[in-house]
Design an enzyme around this catalytic site. Structure first.
Site, PDB file in Angstrom:
ATOM      1  N   ASP A   1      -9.239  -9.671  -0.558  1.00  0.00           N
ATOM      2  CA  ASP A   1      -9.511  -8.656  -1.581  1.00  0.00           C
ATOM      3  C   ASP A   1     -10.714  -9.042  -2.435  1.00  0.00           C
ATOM      4  O   ASP A   1     -11.519  -8.189  -2.797  1.00  0.00           O
ATOM      5  CB  ASP A   1      -8.299  -8.433  -2.474  1.00  0.00           C
ATOM      6  CG  ASP A   1      -7.188  -7.684  -1.761  1.00  0.00           C
ATOM      7  OD1 ASP A   1      -7.466  -7.036  -0.727  1.00  0.00           O
ATOM      8  OD2 ASP A   1      -6.045  -7.738  -2.243  1.00  0.00           O
TER       9      ASP A   1
ATOM     10  N   GLU B   1     -11.793  -3.311   6.960  1.00  0.00           N
ATOM     11  CA  GLU B   1     -12.728  -4.284   6.421  1.00  0.00           C
ATOM     12  C   GLU B   1     -14.167  -3.869   6.684  1.00  0.00           C
ATOM     13  O   GLU B   1     -15.059  -4.707   6.725  1.00  0.00           O
ATOM     14  CB  GLU B   1     -12.461  -5.654   7.038  1.00  0.00           C
ATOM     15  CG  GLU B   1     -11.089  -6.187   6.715  1.00  0.00           C
ATOM     16  CD  GLU B   1     -10.765  -7.471   7.450  1.00  0.00           C
ATOM     17  OE1 GLU B   1     -11.476  -7.813   8.413  1.00  0.00           O
ATOM     18  OE2 GLU B   1      -9.797  -8.131   7.056  1.00  0.00           O
TER      19      GLU B   1
END
Length: 124
Positions: free
Chosen positions: A15, A42
């Protein structure tokens, strides 16, 4: 120009890495009038209109360098951020979905080539 970008590794601090990359892309978008957004888990995509091929390459390398200069702390050790970038340039009329597939193939070529690099795919 279409770019698809992906993280180098799925890190436990993923994150934080995603946030660092998003910040680089936000700053890039403001400076260059690009539209950027998350594209998959991602991956990110950036769209620029009306730039030359040379400028597109320069922008992709600028993004790569800015991400590389970002460092994430995992509590003890600074971790570098690496990014693979695949992009394509279209002149004239284009189909966005097709350009995204072409840029995505360039992204995977960048990953196969050793990551932390920029690869261009020519639009058909």
């Amino acid at each position: 120009e279409i770019y698809t970008l992906s993280l180098h590794d799925a890190l436990p601090i993923c994150d934080h890495v995603l946030a660092a990359i998003a910040d680089v892309l936000r700053q890039f978008a403001v400076r260059h009038g690009a539209v950027v957004g998350r594209y998959g888990g991602e991956e990110f995509a950036a769209v620029m209109v009306g730039v030359s091929h040379a400028h597109a390459i320069s922008c992709a390398e600028d993004i790569r360098r800015a991400c590389h200069e970002a460092t994430i702390l995992d509590g003890k050790t600074p971790l570098p951020v690496t990014i693979s970038i695949g992009f394509t340039v279209a002149t004239g009329a284009f189909d966005l979905a097709s350009l995204m597939r072409i840029a995505d193939s360039a992204l995977y070529a960048a990953k196969r080539g050793g990551r932390d690099r920029v690869v261009q795919a020519r639009a058909a």
